[in-house]
Design a protein around this motif. Structure first.
Motif, PDB file in Angstrom:
ATOM      1  N   ALA A 228       0.819  -1.216   0.000  1.00 58.51           N
ATOM      2  CA  ALA A 228       0.000   0.000   0.000  1.00 58.51           C
ATOM      3  C   ALA A 228       0.852   1.266   0.000  1.00 58.51           C
ATOM      4  O   ALA A 228       1.903   1.342   0.645  1.00 58.51           O
ATOM      5  CB  ALA A 228      -0.918   0.004   1.216  1.00 58.51           C
ATOM      6  N   THR A 229       0.356   2.248  -0.724  1.00 59.01           N
ATOM      7  CA  THR A 229       0.958   3.579  -0.706  1.00 59.01           C
ATOM      8  C   THR A 229      -0.006   4.540  -0.030  1.00 59.01           C
ATOM      9  O   THR A 229      -1.028   4.119   0.527  1.00 59.01           O
ATOM     10  CB  THR A 229       1.306   4.029  -2.136  1.00 59.01           C
ATOM     11  OG1 THR A 229       2.043   5.249  -2.081  1.00 59.01           O
ATOM     12  CG2 THR A 229       0.051   4.221  -2.972  1.00 59.01           C
ATOM     13  N   PHE A 247      -0.957  -4.555   3.676  1.00 59.13           N
ATOM     14  CA  PHE A 247      -2.065  -4.342   2.745  1.00 59.13           C
ATOM     15  C   PHE A 247      -1.552  -3.852   1.393  1.00 59.13           C
ATOM     16  O   PHE A 247      -0.363  -3.609   1.219  1.00 59.13           O
ATOM     17  CB  PHE A 247      -3.081  -3.382   3.368  1.00 59.13           C
ATOM     18  CG  PHE A 247      -3.734  -3.960   4.595  1.00 59.13           C
ATOM     19  CD1 PHE A 247      -4.730  -4.912   4.478  1.00 59.13           C
ATOM     20  CD2 PHE A 247      -3.312  -3.592   5.873  1.00 59.13           C
ATOM     21  CE1 PHE A 247      -5.310  -5.484   5.606  1.00 59.13           C
ATOM     22  CE2 PHE A 247      -3.885  -4.157   7.007  1.00 59.13           C
ATOM     23  CZ  PHE A 247      -4.892  -5.101   6.866  1.00 59.13           C
ATOM     24  N   MET A 248      -2.462  -3.718   0.433  1.00 58.41           N
ATOM     25  CA  MET A 248      -2.079  -3.488  -0.960  1.00 58.41           C
ATOM     26  C   MET A 248      -2.431  -2.077  -1.425  1.00 58.41           C
ATOM     27  O   MET A 248      -3.271  -1.396  -0.834  1.00 58.41           O
ATOM     28  CB  MET A 248      -2.776  -4.512  -1.866  1.00 58.41           C
ATOM     29  CG  MET A 248      -2.327  -5.936  -1.643  1.00 58.41           C
ATOM     30  SD  MET A 248      -3.345  -7.121  -2.567  1.00 58.41           S
ATOM     31  CE  MET A 248      -3.089  -6.533  -4.245  1.00 58.41           C
ATOM     32  N   SER A 249      -1.808  -1.686  -2.532  1.00 59.34           N
ATOM     33  CA  SER A 249      -2.086  -0.382  -3.129  1.00 59.34           C
ATOM     34  C   SER A 249      -3.294  -0.474  -4.057  1.00 59.34           C
ATOM     35  O   SER A 249      -3.254  -1.205  -5.053  1.00 59.34           O
ATOM     36  CB  SER A 249      -0.881   0.115  -3.930  1.00 59.34           C
ATOM     37  OG  SER A 249      -1.231   1.280  -4.644  1.00 59.34           O
ATOM     38  N   PRO A 250      -4.358   0.290  -3.783  1.00 56.31           N
ATOM     39  CA  PRO A 250      -5.527   0.291  -4.674  1.00 56.31           C
ATOM     40  C   PRO A 250      -5.227   0.861  -6.055  1.00 56.31           C
ATOM     41  O   PRO A 250      -6.056   0.763  -6.956  1.00 56.31           O
ATOM     42  CB  PRO A 250      -6.545   1.173  -3.929  1.00 56.31           C
ATOM     43  CG  PRO A 250      -6.061   1.226  -2.522  1.00 56.31           C
ATOM     44  CD  PRO A 250      -4.571   1.115  -2.593  1.00 56.31           C
ATOM     45  N   ALA A 327      -8.656  -6.586  13.372  1.00 57.93           N
ATOM     46  CA  ALA A 327      -8.214  -5.279  13.870  1.00 57.93           C
ATOM     47  C   ALA A 327      -7.155  -4.654  12.977  1.00 57.93           C
ATOM     48  O   ALA A 327      -7.076  -3.419  12.877  1.00 57.93           O
ATOM     49  CB  ALA A 327      -7.678  -5.427  15.292  1.00 57.93           C
ATOM     50  N   ALA A 328      -6.329  -5.476  12.324  1.00 56.55           N
ATOM     51  CA  ALA A 328      -5.281  -4.928  11.455  1.00 56.55           C
ATOM     52  C   ALA A 328      -5.899  -4.124  10.314  1.00 56.55           C
ATOM     53  O   ALA A 328      -5.424  -3.031   9.976  1.00 56.55           O
ATOM     54  CB  ALA A 328      -4.411  -6.048  10.901  1.00 56.55           C
ATOM     55  N   LEU A 329      -6.965  -4.641   9.715  1.00 58.98           N
ATOM     56  CA  LEU A 329      -7.644  -3.918   8.639  1.00 58.98           C
ATOM     57  C   LEU A 329      -8.307  -2.658   9.177  1.00 58.98           C
ATOM     58  O   LEU A 329      -8.255  -1.603   8.536  1.00 58.98           O
ATOM     59  CB  LEU A 329      -8.682  -4.826   7.972  1.00 58.98           C
ATOM     60  CG  LEU A 329      -9.542  -4.169   6.883  1.00 58.98           C
ATOM     61  CD1 LEU A 329      -8.672  -3.691   5.725  1.00 58.98           C
ATOM     62  CD2 LEU A 329     -10.612  -5.126   6.379  1.00 58.98           C
ATOM     63  N   GLU A 330      -8.934  -2.761  10.342  1.00 57.96           N
ATOM     64  CA  GLU A 330      -9.589  -1.592  10.925  1.00 57.96           C
ATOM     65  C   GLU A 330      -8.569  -0.488  11.192  1.00 57.96           C
ATOM     66  O   GLU A 330      -8.823   0.685  10.891  1.00 57.96           O
ATOM     67  CB  GLU A 330     -10.296  -1.983  12.218  1.00 57.96           C
ATOM     68  CG  GLU A 330     -11.100  -0.864  12.841  1.00 57.96           C
ATOM     69  CD  GLU A 330     -11.850  -1.328  14.075  1.00 57.96           C
ATOM     70  OE1 GLU A 330     -13.092  -1.268  14.061  1.00 57.96           O
ATOM     71  OE2 GLU A 330     -11.192  -1.758  15.043  1.00 57.96           O
ATOM     72  N   ASP A 331      -7.403  -0.856  11.733  1.00 55.43           N
ATOM     73  CA  ASP A 331      -6.370   0.144  11.992  1.00 55.43           C
ATOM     74  C   ASP A 331      -5.865   0.761  10.688  1.00 55.43           C
ATOM     75  O   ASP A 331      -5.681   1.983  10.597  1.00 55.43           O
ATOM     76  CB  ASP A 331      -5.196  -0.479  12.750  1.00 55.43           C
ATOM     77  CG  ASP A 331      -5.497  -0.702  14.220  1.00 55.43           C
ATOM     78  OD1 ASP A 331      -6.517  -0.172  14.707  1.00 55.43           O
ATOM     79  OD2 ASP A 331      -4.718  -1.413  14.885  1.00 55.43           O
ATOM     80  N   PHE A 332      -5.609  -0.084   9.689  1.00 54.52           N
ATOM     81  CA  PHE A 332      -5.107   0.431   8.421  1.00 54.52           C
ATOM     82  C   PHE A 332      -6.121   1.361   7.762  1.00 54.52           C
ATOM     83  O   PHE A 332      -5.770   2.457   7.295  1.00 54.52           O
ATOM     84  CB  PHE A 332      -4.776  -0.731   7.474  1.00 54.52           C
ATOM     85  CG  PHE A 332      -4.418  -0.273   6.081  1.00 54.52           C
ATOM     86  CD1 PHE A 332      -3.177   0.278   5.827  1.00 54.52           C
ATOM     87  CD2 PHE A 332      -5.337  -0.372   5.051  1.00 54.52           C
ATOM     88  CE1 PHE A 332      -2.844   0.716   4.545  1.00 54.52           C
ATOM     89  CE2 PHE A 332      -5.017   0.055   3.770  1.00 54.52           C
ATOM     90  CZ  PHE A 332      -3.769   0.609   3.516  1.00 54.52           C
ATOM     91  N   GLN A 377      -9.386  -2.582  -0.006  1.00 53.60           N
ATOM     92  CA  GLN A 377      -8.525  -3.737   0.234  1.00 53.60           C
ATOM     93  C   GLN A 377      -9.209  -5.034  -0.175  1.00 53.60           C
ATOM     94  O   GLN A 377      -8.561  -5.966  -0.660  1.00 53.60           O
ATOM     95  CB  GLN A 377      -8.116  -3.787   1.709  1.00 53.60           C
ATOM     96  CG  GLN A 377      -7.160  -2.675   2.099  1.00 53.60           C
ATOM     97  CD  GLN A 377      -5.927  -2.644   1.219  1.00 53.60           C
ATOM     98  OE1 GLN A 377      -5.252  -3.652   1.022  1.00 53.60           O
ATOM     99  NE2 GLN A 377      -5.629  -1.465   0.668  1.00 53.60           N
ATOM    100  N   TRP A 378     -10.502  -5.107   0.019  1.00 53.29           N
ATOM    101  CA  TRP A 378     -11.253  -6.297  -0.412  1.00 53.29           C
ATOM    102  C   TRP A 378     -11.175  -6.445  -1.925  1.00 53.29           C
ATOM    103  O   TRP A 378     -10.944  -7.552  -2.441  1.00 53.29           O
ATOM    104  CB  TRP A 378     -12.708  -6.163   0.046  1.00 53.29           C
ATOM    105  CG  TRP A 378     -13.615  -7.263  -0.403  1.00 53.29           C
ATOM    106  CD1 TRP A 378     -13.415  -8.604  -0.299  1.00 53.29           C
ATOM    107  CD2 TRP A 378     -14.897  -7.105  -1.024  1.00 53.29           C
ATOM    108  NE1 TRP A 378     -14.487  -9.298  -0.809  1.00 53.29           N
ATOM    109  CE2 TRP A 378     -15.416  -8.398  -1.258  1.00 53.29           C
ATOM    110  CE3 TRP A 378     -15.658  -5.991  -1.388  1.00 53.29           C
ATOM    111  CZ2 TRP A 378     -16.655  -8.615  -1.868  1.00 53.29           C
ATOM    112  CZ3 TRP A 378     -16.903  -6.197  -1.978  1.00 53.29           C
ATOM    113  CH2 TRP A 378     -17.386  -7.500  -2.214  1.00 53.29           C
TER     114      TRP A 378
END
Length: 714
Positions: A228-229, A247-250, A327-332, A377-378
């Motif tokens: 992710a950027t 996580f990844m860059s959209p 929680a990792a996704l929620e924080d990101f 992210q999904w």
């Protein structure tokens, strides 16, 4: 070589040195030329401080050393014990001396086993006003692979820790070992198609996999990190300095491939097509990639799609994704929403921690924006999964090979979310070497070894698990960082750092476990100065190394002939940190380095002469072996060099797309920042004409190179 600056190196006291050694911090090391270098006391002290230890004086060092051992005795059970399958291992349990204790192992499956106690008396230790005793228990050798729990109960106390059972070796598919496949290597953003939004995306990756197998019998595609950027411009161009590795860059999303687009009202679909036309016009240009303008257009379109209604089934899938990522996704997503709202301006102090009440309140007030970033992210996850599926359906034995960067941006999402397990005030880098006498500071915060162990390595596990979930292989950039890391304290020049040795058994064991479960091959980028035992260890764990033709040399500089290469590697002629082979053969890298002032004290004439000698040494061997004819041209040399690596015993061989089309511009010039447009070069041929994915496999140079590859493998 430029002379390294002098550093005032106060000799560490014995108390400081003893604490450093107990924590894996070097007090001295051997430089690349074999010279013994003593680390400065200031750098040693700073590293220990970053580990949460008081090293301000000799007395403080002595107290910290005692506290380290006391802390072990105060833990009922270790937070994590990493073992290799089939090997029996013991672990300590600490209780008040004389108290009874019950210990059980709770397996991932839910099965509960007893942990047998071992007769190994250890003298008790006084900690504060308590006398602590140690009991020793055994981890059975027949535990299955996985993340199991050890649970201990004594008078009024309960303790839990993890027992991580890892495979002895990462399995290598028999098809890979027998076929020794080759694949394409590419910086995904640089390879566009007619439908790209000005930058290569995940739909292009799926098509590249399918076409690579159908047109050339390629078995994998190695790409740059997809990490992710930033959520808003300006975006960092380097894929190796992301805001998050988890996580990844959209930016890599293909908007039109999101299922909800098909159900948009016709007027909205027409508007979406119109919005796509502007970035698609960039696909035929050789201009530098402009991520900022592309993301502004793409993100506006993504927001329209996000607002479109989803079916009940799609909503259920999104919900399942959010639950899995937790929680990792929620924080990101929260970090992205806050960063988006502030757009480069400083955050309020109360937002400094993801666990603060102010952040929780802000997240509740801006739930829709947080949800949007989770949704992105999904979509990324779905489209990467689709690319890997396309690769395997096409018949690739490996498919997508994901690259895992060394670290993250010091002000990014991971640095915010994982701040408790990162070494604050430290940056990873490299000590001086023959290429950079000043050393390197990569501005990357390292894991804090003691804190990461206390967290049972779960943050590290989660990012590795995410990396291999939709991939057939994982390439680990700078795998040497899993053994030791060069830490540069804030305010110090890169030469004034220390090596910090980390628990490689834990790191590599966890990587092996997660890769084995995902069915992924693992490759470590082990270039540079490597202690022999490190490569031997990687080999013992089934982790492949890396061989680059230009770097495979004997001590006298002569090229190592292909049959002398290591077998357990991914071999290639070049890499993204080197010029394309056509440029290298023409000596353009020397000219460019001279223009950028990177030749040091040497003259351009001397550098050109050395480059010519290197080139001729390869040519002489290729002529001798009949891989090129005496009237060779550039294309013949490139084909001959690829025959070179294909004739090695390497299990995997990578062919750069830039070499296939004759690209001359380097993707990255290490050691530069604004001096060179790193990571912004689109794929063009030798004449500077853009090459789109749609036409790639019909390009005359590509077809000739593929014929040479076929002949070499016949």
């Amino acid at each position: 070589m430029i002379e390294a600056p002098e550093v005032e190196r106060e000799t560490p006291s014995e108390a400081l040195a003893a604490l450093a050694r107990a924590c894996g911090v070097s007090v001295e090391y051997y430089a690349i030329d074999g010279t013994l270098v003593h680390c400065s006391a200031a750098a040693i002290r700073a590293a220990l401080t970053a580990m949460g230890l008081d090293a301000s004086s000799d007395a403080a060092c002595a107290r910290s050393l005692d506290a380290l051992e006391d802390q072990e005795w105060l833990r009922l059970v270790p937070p994590v014990t990493v073992v290799t399958a089939g090997q029996e291992r013991t672990f300590p349990v600490h209780v008040i001396d004389g108290d009874p204790v019950e210990v059980a192992l709770r397996l991932e499956s839910g099965e509960v086993r007893s942990a047998p106690q071992v007769d190994a008396w250890v003298p008790p230790r006084t900690v504060g006003n308590q006398t602590m005793g140690r009991a020793t228990f055994s981890i059975p050798a027949d535990l299955p692979l996985g993340w199991h729990r050890v649970e201990a109960t004594t008078n009024g106390r309960r303790g839990r820790g993890y027992v991580v059972v890892t495979p002895e070796r990462v399995s290598l598919p028999s098809e890979v070992r027998e076929k020794r496949p080759w694949g394409l290597t590419v910086q995904l953003y640089s390879l566009r198609s007619e439908r790209s939004w000005g930058i290569g995306d995940l739909a292009d990756l799926a098509d590249l996999c399918a076409l690579g197998k159908a047109r050339g019998d390629a078995d994998f595609v190695l790409i740059n990190p997809l990490h992710a950027t930033e959520p808003v411009a300006p975006l960092t161009n380097s894929p190796y300095l992301p805001t998050s590795k988890r996580f990844m860059s959209p930016l890599y999303i293909r908007v039109e491939d999101i299922p909800e687009v098909a159900y948009l009202p016709s007027q909205q679909r027409a508007l979406l097509a119109w919005e796509a036309e502007r970035p698609q016009r960039l696909n035929d240009s050789d201009d530098l990639l402009d991520r900022d303008s592309i993301w502004r257009l793409k993100s506006a379109a993504l927001e329209e799609v996000f607002r479109a209604p989803r079916s009940a089934g799609r909503d259920a899938l999104f919900e399942a994704f959010c639950l899995r990522e937790g929680a990792a996704l929620e924080d990101f997503a929260t970090w992205c929403a806050i960063a988006e709202a502030h757009r480069g301006l400083p955050w309020p102090a109360e937002f400094d921690s993801p666990t603060s009440s102010a952040v929780a309140a802000w997240r509740d007030e801006n739930a829709e924006r947080v949800l949007y970033h989770a949704w992105l992210q999904w979509i990324c996850d779905e489209q990467l999964e689709r690319a890997q599926s396309a690769a395997t359906r096409a018949g690739m034995s490996i498919g997508v090979m994901i690259d895992l960067a060394v670290g993250v941006h010091p002000e990014g999402a991971d640095a915010w979310s994982y701040q408790r397990v990162l070494a604050q005030g430290m940056s990873m880098g490299a000590p001086p070497d023959f290429y950079n006498a000043l050393g390197q500071d990569w501005s990357i915060p390292p894991w804090q070894p003691r804190a990461l162990e206390a967290a049972a390595y779960l943050p590290f596990r989660d990012l590795v698990r995410a990396a291999v979930r939709n991939a057939g292989a994982l390439r680990i950039d700078h795998v040497l960082g899993m053994f030791r890391q060069w830490w540069v304290p804030a305010g110090h020049i890169p030469v004034d750092g220390v090596y910090v040795y980390v628990d490689h058994e834990a790191y590599m064991g966890i990587i092996a476990l997660e890769a084995e479960r995902a069915g992924a091959v693992v490759i470590g980028e082990d270039l540079g100065t490597v202690e022999p035992w490190v490569r031997e260890y990687l080999h013992s764990r089934g982790i492949l190394g890396t061989s680059i033709a230009w770097f495979e040399r004997h001590d006298d500089g002569a090229p190592r002939v292909p049959e002398d290469y290591r077998a357990d590697t991914l071999a290639a002629v070049t890499t993204h940190d080197l010029p394309p082979t056509g440029a290298y053969l023409a000596g353009e890298h020397v000219r460019l380095r001279a223009e950028l002032g990177m030749l040091g004290d040497g003259s351009i004439e001397d550098a050109q002469a050395e480059a010519a000698r290197e080139r001729q040494a390869f040519i002489d061997i290729m002529l001798e072996r009949g891989w090129i004819l005496p009237d060779y041209n550039e294309e013949d040399l490139i084909a001959g060099l690829h025959r070179w690596v294909l004739n090695s015993p390497a299990l995997l061989t990578g062919i750069a797309v830039t070499d296939a089309v004759g690209e001359r511009r380097a993707q990255n010039m290490p050691g530069t920042d604004t001096e060179y447009p790193n990571w912004c070069i689109p794929v063009t041929d030798g004449n500077g004409v853009p090459v789109l994915l749609d036409d790639l496999f019909e390009h005359p140079r590509v077809r000739r190179l593929f014929r040479a590859i076929k002949a070499a493998r016949a």
